[in-house]
Design a protein around this motif. Structure first.
Motif, PDB file in Angstrom:
ATOM      1  N   VAL A   1     -17.211  14.630 -33.564  1.00 22.48           N
ATOM      2  CA  VAL A   1     -17.402  15.182 -34.910  1.00 22.48           C
ATOM      3  C   VAL A   1     -16.105  15.733 -35.502  1.00 22.48           C
ATOM      4  O   VAL A   1     -15.851  15.630 -36.699  1.00 22.48           O
ATOM      5  N   LYS A   2     -15.253  16.284 -34.653  1.00 22.11           N
ATOM      6  CA  LYS A   2     -14.040  16.913 -35.182  1.00 22.11           C
ATOM      7  C   LYS A   2     -13.148  15.956 -35.977  1.00 22.11           C
ATOM      8  O   LYS A   2     -12.402  16.388 -36.844  1.00 22.11           O
ATOM      9  N   ALA A   3     -13.238  14.648 -35.691  1.00 19.58           N
ATOM     10  CA  ALA A   3     -12.350  13.696 -36.369  1.00 19.58           C
ATOM     11  C   ALA A   3     -12.562  13.682 -37.877  1.00 19.58           C
ATOM     12  O   ALA A   3     -11.621  13.541 -38.653  1.00 19.58           O
TER      13      ALA A   3
ATOM     14  N   PHE B   1     -13.063  11.921 -19.122  1.00 20.94           N
ATOM     15  CA  PHE B   1     -11.612  12.000 -19.325  1.00 20.94           C
ATOM     16  C   PHE B   1     -11.317  11.615 -20.753  1.00 20.94           C
ATOM     17  O   PHE B   1     -12.166  11.027 -21.452  1.00 20.94           O
ATOM     18  N   HIS B   2     -10.160  11.969 -21.219  1.00 16.61           N
ATOM     19  CA  HIS B   2      -9.663  11.496 -22.508  1.00 16.61           C
ATOM     20  C   HIS B   2      -8.218  11.112 -22.271  1.00 16.61           C
ATOM     21  O   HIS B   2      -7.411  11.957 -21.914  1.00 16.61           O
ATOM     22  N   VAL B   3      -7.928   9.837 -22.440  1.00 10.04           N
ATOM     23  CA  VAL B   3      -6.583   9.349 -22.096  1.00 10.04           C
ATOM     24  C   VAL B   3      -5.519   9.763 -23.120  1.00 10.04           C
ATOM     25  O   VAL B   3      -4.335   9.510 -22.926  1.00 10.04           O
ATOM     26  N   GLY B   4      -5.953  10.438 -24.189  1.00 13.25           N
ATOM     27  CA  GLY B   4      -5.005  10.814 -25.256  1.00 13.25           C
ATOM     28  C   GLY B   4      -5.315  10.009 -26.497  1.00 13.25           C
ATOM     29  O   GLY B   4      -5.677   8.833 -26.399  1.00 13.25           O
ATOM     30  N   SER B   5      -5.214  10.653 -27.646  1.00 10.18           N
ATOM     31  CA  SER B   5      -5.630   9.987 -28.873  1.00 10.18           C
ATOM     32  C   SER B   5      -4.570   8.994 -29.340  1.00 10.18           C
ATOM     33  O   SER B   5      -3.368   9.250 -29.219  1.00 10.18           O
ATOM     34  N   GLN B   6      -5.053   7.871 -29.902  1.00 15.20           N
ATOM     35  CA  GLN B   6      -4.168   6.754 -30.254  1.00 15.20           C
ATOM     36  C   GLN B   6      -3.340   6.372 -29.019  1.00 15.20           C
ATOM     37  O   GLN B   6      -2.111   6.403 -29.019  1.00 15.20           O
TER      38      GLN B   6
ATOM     39  N   ILE C   1     -18.793   6.805 -24.581  1.00 16.69           N
ATOM     40  CA  ILE C   1     -17.473   6.955 -25.218  1.00 16.69           C
ATOM     41  C   ILE C   1     -17.610   7.952 -26.367  1.00 16.69           C
ATOM     42  O   ILE C   1     -18.712   8.135 -26.904  1.00 16.69           O
ATOM     43  N   GLU C   2     -16.499   8.597 -26.703  1.00 22.34           N
ATOM     44  CA  GLU C   2     -16.511   9.613 -27.761  1.00 22.34           C
ATOM     45  C   GLU C   2     -15.444   9.295 -28.812  1.00 22.34           C
ATOM     46  O   GLU C   2     -14.480  10.036 -28.967  1.00 22.34           O
ATOM     47  N   PRO C   3     -15.592   8.190 -29.505  1.00 24.03           N
ATOM     48  CA  PRO C   3     -14.561   7.809 -30.460  1.00 24.03           C
ATOM     49  C   PRO C   3     -14.556   8.712 -31.690  1.00 24.03           C
ATOM     50  O   PRO C   3     -15.615   9.120 -32.173  1.00 24.03           O
ATOM     51  N   GLY C   4     -13.390   9.035 -32.158  1.00 26.35           N
ATOM     52  CA  GLY C   4     -13.247   9.771 -33.408  1.00 26.35           C
ATOM     53  C   GLY C   4     -12.349   8.953 -34.332  1.00 26.35           C
ATOM     54  O   GLY C   4     -12.792   8.277 -35.273  1.00 26.35           O
ATOM     55  N   ARG C   5     -11.071   8.950 -33.963  1.00 28.32           N
ATOM     56  CA  ARG C   5     -10.063   8.265 -34.769  1.00 28.32           C
ATOM     57  C   ARG C   5     -10.415   6.813 -35.060  1.00 28.32           C
ATOM     58  O   ARG C   5     -10.295   6.357 -36.200  1.00 28.32           O
TER      59      ARG C   5
ATOM     60  N   ALA D   1      -9.074  10.303 -40.511  1.00 28.17           N
ATOM     61  CA  ALA D   1      -9.327  11.130 -39.323  1.00 28.17           C
ATOM     62  C   ALA D   1      -8.340  12.278 -39.248  1.00 28.17           C
ATOM     63  O   ALA D   1      -7.148  12.104 -39.543  1.00 28.17           O
ATOM     64  N   TYR D   2      -8.830  13.439 -38.849  1.00 29.35           N
ATOM     65  CA  TYR D   2      -7.964  14.591 -38.590  1.00 29.35           C
ATOM     66  C   TYR D   2      -7.066  14.932 -39.774  1.00 29.35           C
ATOM     67  O   TYR D   2      -5.869  15.169 -39.607  1.00 29.35           O
ATOM     68  N   THR D   3      -7.628  14.903 -40.958  1.00 31.85           N
ATOM     69  CA  THR D   3      -6.804  15.247 -42.116  1.00 31.85           C
ATOM     70  C   THR D   3      -7.381  16.451 -42.845  1.00 31.85           C
ATOM     71  O   THR D   3      -6.936  17.571 -42.624  1.00 31.85           O
TER      72      THR D   3
HETATM   73  C1  LIG Z   1     -10.790  14.700 -29.902  1.00 34.13           C
HETATM   74  C2  LIG Z   1     -11.715  14.235 -28.865  1.00 34.13           C
HETATM   75  C3  LIG Z   1     -12.275  12.960 -28.951  1.00 34.13           C
HETATM   76  C4  LIG Z   1     -11.907  11.959 -30.037  1.00 34.13           C
HETATM   77  O1  LIG Z   1     -10.745  11.281 -29.688  1.00 34.13           O
HETATM   78  P1  LIG Z   1     -10.143  10.110 -30.594  1.00 34.13           P
HETATM   79  O2  LIG Z   1      -8.875   9.733 -29.912  1.00 34.13           O
HETATM   80  O3  LIG Z   1      -9.979  10.622 -31.960  1.00 34.13           O
HETATM   81  O4  LIG Z   1     -11.115   8.988 -30.570  1.00 34.13           O
HETATM   82  C5  LIG Z   1     -13.198  12.604 -27.994  1.00 34.13           C
HETATM   83  N1  LIG Z   1     -13.549  13.451 -26.998  1.00 34.13           N
HETATM   84  C6  LIG Z   1     -13.017  14.674 -26.866  1.00 34.13           C
HETATM   85  C7  LIG Z   1     -13.455  15.548 -25.769  1.00 34.13           C
HETATM   86  C8  LIG Z   1     -12.076  15.099 -27.790  1.00 34.13           C
HETATM   87  O5  LIG Z   1     -11.538  16.312 -27.662  1.00 34.13           O
END
Ligand SMILES: *Cc1c(COP(=O)(O)O)cnc(C)c1O
Length: 392
Positions: free
Chosen positions: A57-59, A185-190, A262-266, A368-370
């Protein structure tokens, strides 16, 4: 740096739509296309059909976007009780919502539990104890640390633990009568290096096996976000990411995949947004200065915070001089009285030599994120205006 042309990002029809929509409207503002968001959601579903999507949701927390994704069947990952409330208000049921922030107050965990949330992320004993008190019997998944690798916007260090600690947390969770449910895990955004998923999935596999020996059967892997959007530097296509990630999973779990989240935002919202800005002025600091300074009416504090350390390089095009032959390097800065409000100084954008005051500039891939990052009134500037439209 030479960037790709505007038609590498938008169709002619979309650009025309944006220009028509923008006419006569005071800048700066952001236009968001719901059509693009729907398309991106469908693309992810198609390419990773076995994965359950929890939109981050934060995206972009706009209510129209949440409604659209809810209708499409998405689940949601929330970081706070405020995001949670927003979702409950539009009728999303709590079984479709996770509390993914590892940093939370006990009273917020209690609030979420009372609202029906039964799945939480965790990466510490203190947090686990809070969950056991405030959300007894809930499912918990343990977040692994990531190096951030080749991510433009790494999410390393602050979140996650090493596998040995995740292992201990899972055992502790069982003792606390919680349900040790999975690993995240989150490998890092983009994230540009697809191999990062391979490393992370291998760690999950190790934890699944190690815990099984102790009678704990994990059920789920939450692969977070990190899927790419279209900025200045190209990435592999989503298809390539999906093929590779699927291969990594199949190799580590040949007997069948666990539940995959998966938790896609961007990757869902970024390319749905175009920011329309106006040049406030173009100056030089000295007659023989190599670079022009281009000051826009948006900056770090009204939506472009991800230019911090020049991390995210948004495609920028001028409206009038898109095909200009005479171009040169510029420094791009925002309108506020803060010297941190410079978007790009080291990474050089080239813009037309004809660019002048009042010319319009399109900043692409800004969905995203703006605007949720905008200051409320720094220097008196109001937060960025946003129009959520059916399409460009
Ligand atoms: C920010 C965040 C995301 C979204 O990541 P994107 O790279 O924007 O897809 C997903 N999961 C967690 C836990 C995050 O903090």
């Amino acid at each position: 740096m030479e960037h790709r042309g505007i038609y590498d990002y938008l169709t002619r029809k979309e650009l025309q739509g944006i220009q028509e929509f923008s006419e006569g409207k005071q800048t700066p503002f952001l236009i968001v296309s719901l059509e693009k968001i729907a398309q991106n959601y469908d693309d992810l579903k198609k390419n990773l059909p076995y994965a359950k999507i929890y939109y981050a949701v934060k995206a972009n927390p706009d209510v129209k976007i949440l409604k659209l994704l809810a209708e499409k069947g998405s689940c949601f990952d929330t970081a706070t009780i405020y995001e949670l409330d927003q979702l409950l208000e539009i009728g999303v049921t709590p079984d479709r919502i996770s509390f993914g922030n590892t940093i939370k107050k006990e009273e917020d965990i209690a609030y979420a539990y009372e609202k029906g949330i039964r799945i939480f992320a965790s990466d510490s004993i203190v947090d686990l104890l809070k969950i056991s008190r405030a959300a007894p019997g809930s499912k918990v998944f343990f977040r692994l640390l990531s190096s951030g690798g080749d991510a433009d916007w790494p999410l390393s260090k602050k979140f996650g633990v090493y596998p040995d600690t995740a292992y201990k947390l899972a055992k502790k969770a069982k003792k606390l009568e919680l349900i040790p449910y999975g690993i995240s895990f989150h490998v890092g955004s983009q994230q540009r290096e697809i191999g990062e998923w391979d490393n992370a999935i291998a760690k999950c596999k190790y934890l699944f096996d190690a815990l099984k020996k102790d009678g704990i059967e994990l059920k789920m892997i939450n692969m977070g976000g990190g899927f790419p959007a279209n900025y200045v530097q190209p990435t592999q296509s989503l298809e390539v990411y999906a093929d590779e990630i699927t291969r990594f999973l199949d190799e580590d779990f040949p007997e069948g995949l666990p539940e995959i989240i998966i938790e896609p935002g961007r990757s869902i919202v970024a390319d749905s947004g175009v920011m329309v800005s106006e040049v406030v002025m173009v100056t030089k600091k000295a007659q023989l200065d190599n670079y022009r300074w281009v000051f826009l009416d948006v900056g770090k504090f009204n939506g472009l915070i991800e230019t911090m350390d020049e991390s995210i390089k948004f495609p920028i095009f001028t409206e009038k001089h898109m095909n200009s032959k005479k171009v040169s390097d510029v420094i791009i800065a925002g309108p506020t009285c803060d010297s941190a409000d410079i978007m790009y100084e080291h990474f050089k954008y080239t813009l037309s030599d004809k660019l002048k005051e009042k010319d319009r500039v399109f900043i692409l891939t800004t969905g995203a994120y703006t605007y949720s990052y905008c200051s409320v009134c720094f220097n008196g500037f109001p937060p960025l205006k946003v129009y959520i439209e059916d399409k460009f």
